[in-house]
Design a protein around this motif. Structure first.
Motif, PDB file in Angstrom:
ATOM      1  N   SER A  30       0.803  -1.221   0.000  1.00 32.84           N
ATOM      2  CA  SER A  30       0.000   0.000   0.000  1.00 32.84           C
ATOM      3  C   SER A  30       0.836   1.272   0.000  1.00 32.84           C
ATOM      4  O   SER A  30       0.477   2.253  -0.645  1.00 32.84           O
TER       5      SER A  30
ATOM      6  N   THR B  17      -0.890   2.183  -3.565  1.00 34.97           N
ATOM      7  CA  THR B  17      -2.265   1.719  -3.764  1.00 34.97           C
ATOM      8  C   THR B  17      -2.746   2.004  -5.176  1.00 34.97           C
ATOM      9  O   THR B  17      -3.445   1.178  -5.780  1.00 34.97           O
ATOM     10  N   ASN B  18      -2.379   3.160  -5.731  1.00 32.46           N
ATOM     11  CA  ASN B  18      -2.827   3.504  -7.091  1.00 32.46           C
ATOM     12  C   ASN B  18      -2.262   2.528  -8.107  1.00 32.46           C
ATOM     13  O   ASN B  18      -2.973   2.079  -9.017  1.00 32.46           O
TER      14      ASN B  18
ATOM     15  N   CYS C  61      -4.056  -0.771  -7.658  1.00 32.79           N
ATOM     16  CA  CYS C  61      -5.417  -0.690  -8.211  1.00 32.79           C
ATOM     17  C   CYS C  61      -5.399  -0.680  -9.737  1.00 32.79           C
ATOM     18  O   CYS C  61      -6.299  -1.241 -10.379  1.00 32.79           O
TER      19      CYS C  61
ATOM     20  N   TYR D  35     -11.805  -0.740 -11.580  1.00 32.98           N
ATOM     21  CA  TYR D  35     -10.925  -0.159 -10.569  1.00 32.98           C
ATOM     22  C   TYR D  35     -11.522  -0.402  -9.183  1.00 32.98           C
ATOM     23  O   TYR D  35     -12.718  -0.161  -8.978  1.00 32.98           O
TER      24      TYR D  35
ATOM     25  N   CYS E  28     -13.489   2.921  -3.420  1.00 36.82           N
ATOM     26  CA  CYS E  28     -12.886   3.720  -2.348  1.00 36.82           C
ATOM     27  C   CYS E  28     -12.770   2.900  -1.055  1.00 36.82           C
ATOM     28  O   CYS E  28     -11.786   3.031  -0.317  1.00 36.82           O
TER      29      CYS E  28
ATOM     30  N   TRP F 145     -12.190  -0.311  -0.578  1.00 42.87           N
ATOM     31  CA  TRP F 145     -11.036  -1.212  -0.579  1.00 42.87           C
ATOM     32  C   TRP F 145      -9.748  -0.423  -0.447  1.00 42.87           C
ATOM     33  O   TRP F 145      -8.826  -0.851   0.263  1.00 42.87           O
ATOM     34  N   ARG F 146      -9.648   0.720  -1.110  1.00 34.49           N
ATOM     35  CA  ARG F 146      -8.420   1.513  -1.051  1.00 34.49           C
ATOM     36  C   ARG F 146      -8.161   2.020   0.367  1.00 34.49           C
ATOM     37  O   ARG F 146      -7.023   1.988   0.855  1.00 34.49           O
TER      38      ARG F 146
ATOM     39  N   TRP G 128      -6.971  -0.930   2.556  1.00 34.70           N
ATOM     40  CA  TRP G 128      -5.587  -1.337   2.313  1.00 34.70           C
ATOM     41  C   TRP G 128      -4.587  -0.322   2.862  1.00 34.70           C
ATOM     42  O   TRP G 128      -3.553  -0.707   3.393  1.00 34.70           O
TER      43      TRP G 128
END
Length: 609
Positions: free
Chosen positions: A492, A497-498, A501, A511, A514, A516-517, A520
């Motif tokens: 992460s 993270t980006n 993803c 994608y 939000c 899940w992001r 993580w």
């Protein structure tokens, strides 16, 4: 010199099967009319043989092979005995609230992350780190050591179950009477039908004496300082268990994927039979009420939330390298998001169902003994299965039949998890050393199984149950949680993270949301840190039967736990010392993913015909 016809290629590639299929259209050029049997502009098939520097990766024969393997791995002995015990101990039905919250915000996001990582990078838990954050490669080695520690003690519990299974093929079960050579003068059958029996604090049940004095023979060992001799009966049982394990995984997921059709589905059939049987027993309702009656005040206790977090984490099982390994054999575009939701839901529902199976029988025992349910359900861990449940079965009609299917179920539940744990190690080593091990997989698996058997010998001694408890408390728990915390941070925060993803979007076509992001980046690290801090702040009081573990065993336990985790900082130092350039350049290189190593990105085409 004559000029060749230019070809227009219409090509499509199959990423998962390493193939490239093309059609060609002849376009007009000088000399195009001579020596050609096909009309101008006609389509021809171009046969392309594609080769890669690496061998094509093995894949699951069917999607269900993968799903059953993951479910079989996640649903293990802990679902049958640990969840029901923790549930009634922490407020009954009220415990389901923290359990579900910890699952939604901690367990399932970690489960999803590991499946996505393994499927995208198609690597085991060691070699995958060069594509994420090379300096964290020590995590992979730590995971392999932890998996070995698990194999040292976990399979011994199956050996106990096999001993019970072999002892069940008789009209009168040996743990139902007090007339056997191993029984003592304190042995008493304490059921409502035994009117002449008086029960005292020193009394023991025949099931308890069979377990402690015949199967474990723990009375022959004073403690961990003197384990005693190896029980040859258990040694043979464990040898049989490891023989089954070897011939199930020696050829890879092609064979283990077929075996799990039996080992993953049979326990559900048995659970259903035992649930129906338990529900028809007198007093079953007492057990169900005790299991589910909510005690909302207990939610104010920190211990309840700690237990909920630990239970969901160890139940779903991220951090053991298994999910990475299993997902790496999936097709690249497989919907691992859906797989994560389905398998984690099945796992949680199985735990809940197991509570009814256990507590209907405990209610029956309480009714027969004319005691409260909490007096009957005082034992936790394997004792709940091998003493309390075994005694209940012995007092049912058709006891032999129910004993056979129950202990078969215990063995099946354990086998799935062993297949998975060792496959995680095998995949990691084969991916890290492919030229040395890929063509020698059968021999490597044989050597690994032998190491696991030799490592388990200490658990087969008269004091082996003490060793099993020590490994269970210290060797795996804190170490694997710390490893997963570092894994989440590496993915992460370092890999990003980006970027992760974006990988998921390439693979699945959408994608991650939000929720899940955020999980993580922030919630999962806090979730894991909470478990670690609580373990350090409230270390478990380790005891087994009447044996209290002395202080030096706590030091020994922590040393075993640190022995695996030490791989992480050791590899970081090794990596920085062996890198070239200034310290800043070394550090930057050590946290930068190595590009172009993934089999779904690069391929080499040769021999166009």
């Amino acid at each position: 010199m004559s000029q060749q016809n230019p070809l227009n290629f219409l090509c499509s590639k199959d990423l998962s099967s390493y193939s490239l299929s093309c059609k060609t259209r002849l376009s007009a050029g000088p000399g195009s009319g001579t020596g050609s049997s096909a009309p101008l502009g006609g389509l021809r098939t171009l046969m392309v043989q594609q080769t890669s520097l690496d061998r094509p990766r093995e894949t699951w024969s069917k999607k269900m092979d993968f799903l059953l393997s993951v479910i079989g791995y996640a649903v293990d002995l802990g679902n049958v005995w640990r969840f029901p015990y923790i549930c009634y101990q922490n407020g009954g039905g009220a415990f389901l609230l923290p359990y579900l919250l910890m699952a939604v915000f901690g367990g399932v996001p970690l489960f999803y992350m590991e499946l996505a990582l393994g499927q995208f990078h198609r690597s085991g838990c060691i070699s995958i780190w060069k594509h994420i954050c090379p300096i964290f490669k020590g995590i992979g080695f730590a995971i392999c050591i932890i998996a070995l520690y698990v194999a040292f003690y976990y399979n011994t519990i199956m050996a106990w179950a096999l001993y019970y299974l072999l002892s069940s093929f008789r009209a009168t079960l040996p743990w139902s009477t007090c007339t056997n050579p191993w029984n003592t003068a304190n042995c008493n059958r304490y059921m409502s039908s035994d009117h002449n029996v008086s029960w005292s604090n020193s009394s023991t049940s025949p099931a308890e004496e069979f377990y402690t004095r015949q199967v474990l023979q723990v009375h022959l060992s004073p403690g961990l300082h003197e384990l005693g001799s190896i029980s040859w009966q258990l040694a043979l049982c464990l040898l049989f268990i490891f023989t089954i394990v070897y011939f199930s995984i020696w050829k890879g997921v092609k064979t283990s994927g077929k075996v799990v059709w039996v080992t993953a589905t049979f326990p559900y059939l048995v659970l259903l039979i035992l649930l129906i049987r338990g529900a028809t027993l007198p007093g079953a309702w007492r057990g169900v009420v005790f299991y589910l009656k909510p005690d909302w005040e207990k939610l104010l206790s920190t211990t309840v939330w700690i237990d909920a977090a630990a239970q969901i984490f160890f139940s779903l099982g991220p951090g053991f390298g298994v999910l990475l390994a299993f997902a790496s054999y999936n097709p690249f575009h497989n919907n691992c998001y859906k797989d994560a939701l389905v398998t984690s839901s099945v796992n949680c529902l199985t735990s809940f169902l197991s509570g009814f199976v256990i507590f209907t029988v405990l209610g029956y025992m309480a009714e027969m003994r004319q005691q409260n349910v909490d007096a009957v359900a005082k034992d936790a861990g394997p004792s709940l299965l091998f003493i309390i449940y075994a005694e209940a079965i012995a007092n049912m009609p058709a006891a032999t039949f129910f004993a056979i299917i129950f202990f078969l179920m215990i063995i099946m539940l354990g086998l799935d998890s062993t297949f998975a744990g060792l496959e995680g190690v095998i995949t990691a080593m084969l991916d890290e050393f492919p030229h040395m091990l890929v063509k020698r997989r059968e021999w490597f698996v044989f050597g690994l199984v032998c190491v696991c058997y030799l490592g388990a010998l200490s658990t087969l001694t008269y004091g082996g149950a003490f060793v099993v408890k020590l490994f269970e408390e210290y060797a795996t728990g804190p170490a694997v949680i710390t490893v997963v915390l570092l894994e989440v941070i590496a993915v992460s925060w370092f890999y990003g993270t980006n970027r992760f993803c974006n990988d998921v979007q390439v693979m699945l076509g959408f994608y991650p949301g939000c929720f899940w992001r955020v999980c993580w980046v922030a919630i999962c690290p806090c979730f894991l840190l909470f478990i670690i801090i609580s373990f350090l702040a409230f270390p478990p009081e380790v005891r087994l039967f009447d044996y209290h573990y002395p202080p030096w065993t706590t030091v020994l336990g922590y040393c075993i736990g640190v022995s695996s985790f030490i791989c992480v900082p050791s590899y970081m130092v090794y990596h920085l010392l062996n890198a070239k350039g200034t310290f800043k350049q070394r550090l930057l290189k050590s946290i930068t993913p190595v590009p172009g190593g993934d089999s779904h990105r690069d391929f080499i085409v040769t021999n166009a015909v």
